[in-house]
Design an enzyme around this catalytic site. Structure first.
Site, PDB file in Angstrom:
ATOM      1  N   HIS A   1       3.174   3.999  -2.090  1.00 58.36           N
ATOM      2  CA  HIS A   1       2.915   5.439  -2.134  1.00 58.36           C
ATOM      3  C   HIS A   1       2.195   5.913  -0.884  1.00 58.36           C
ATOM      4  CE1 HIS A   1      -1.401   4.956  -3.165  1.00 58.36           C
ATOM      5  NE2 HIS A   1      -1.021   3.982  -3.982  1.00 58.36           N
TER       6      HIS A   1
ATOM      7  N   CYS B   1      -2.254  -1.313  -4.946  1.00 57.59           N
ATOM      8  CA  CYS B   1      -0.965  -0.770  -4.537  1.00 57.59           C
ATOM      9  C   CYS B   1      -0.817  -0.773  -3.009  1.00 57.59           C
ATOM     10  CB  CYS B   1      -0.794   0.634  -5.107  1.00 57.59           C
ATOM     11  SG  CYS B   1      -0.631   0.627  -6.917  1.00 57.59           S
TER      12      CYS B   1
END
Length: 199
Positions: free
Chosen positions: A142, A158
């Site tokens: 992301h 992440c």
């Protein structure tokens, strides 16, 4: 390895992207050149259209035909939260809302249960949701509202990219694409697919 600085392109930016990123609520960071977007030679066996993340080097590769790839700088999870394995892009979203997991809520303390999409959102401009089979692994590739951390290992598990880079990647990737995440070198033997490394 041949590496050519990739010309920055705004081709994939929507009018909404331009509006939201015109005055972001975070400091603009100067990303070191080695973590800026490059076209590089690629000798591994992944098929064009695949993604490979080199956790140790802090690079994400989008594999192109003819032995080339686009290399992007990323921020990855610190070793205790790193993950490795093979997944697919199960879902893709523009300016996604962020729903912190229970573990993140416990780590961060009182936090909203949902943060609306936008430039202040930790998921940034785009998110690729990594799945194994039909199951969401809860790991994401992301954007970020902390571009100063590109090239580092930080507390989230992440994979974070500069918003301009994740917009570029999002415009190339197809849902269902294979994502290979290499484990940190020190933990290669013990790290299972997408399992947080403990100890």
């Amino acid at each position: 390895m041949q590496a050519t600085l990739s010309p920055s392109t705004d081709a994939n930016m929507t009018p909404r992207d331009r509006q939201l990123l015109a005055h972001p609520p975070y400091a603009q960071a100067s990303i070191p050149e080695q973590f800026q977007r490059h076209i590089v030679d690629y000798t591994r066996k992944e098929q064009p259209g695949s993604i490979l993340v080199d956790t140790d080097a802090r690079y994400l590769y989008y594999v192109l035909p003819d032995g080339k790839a686009i290399r992007y700088g990323v921020a990855v999870g610190e070793e205790a939260m790193a993950f490795s394995g093979v997944a697919t892009v199960g879902r893709m979203a523009e300016w996604p809302d962020w729903v912190p997991t229970r573990e993140i809520q416990e780590r961060l303390g009182p936090y909203p249960s949902r943060v609306a999409g936008g430039p202040a959102n930790p998921l940034g401009a785009r998110a690729l949701y990594l799945y194994q089979g039909n199951k969401d692994t809860l790991y994401r590739i992301h954007g970020t509202n902390q571009p100063e951390y590109i090239g580092q290992a930080i507390s989230s598990g992440c994979i974070r990219m500069a918003n301009s880079d994740v917009i570029d990647l999002f415009g190339r990737v197809k849902q269902g694409a294979t994502v290979v995440v290499l484990p940190p070198a020190a933990g290669t033997a013990s790290a299972g697919p997408f399992s947080p490394r403990r100890g």
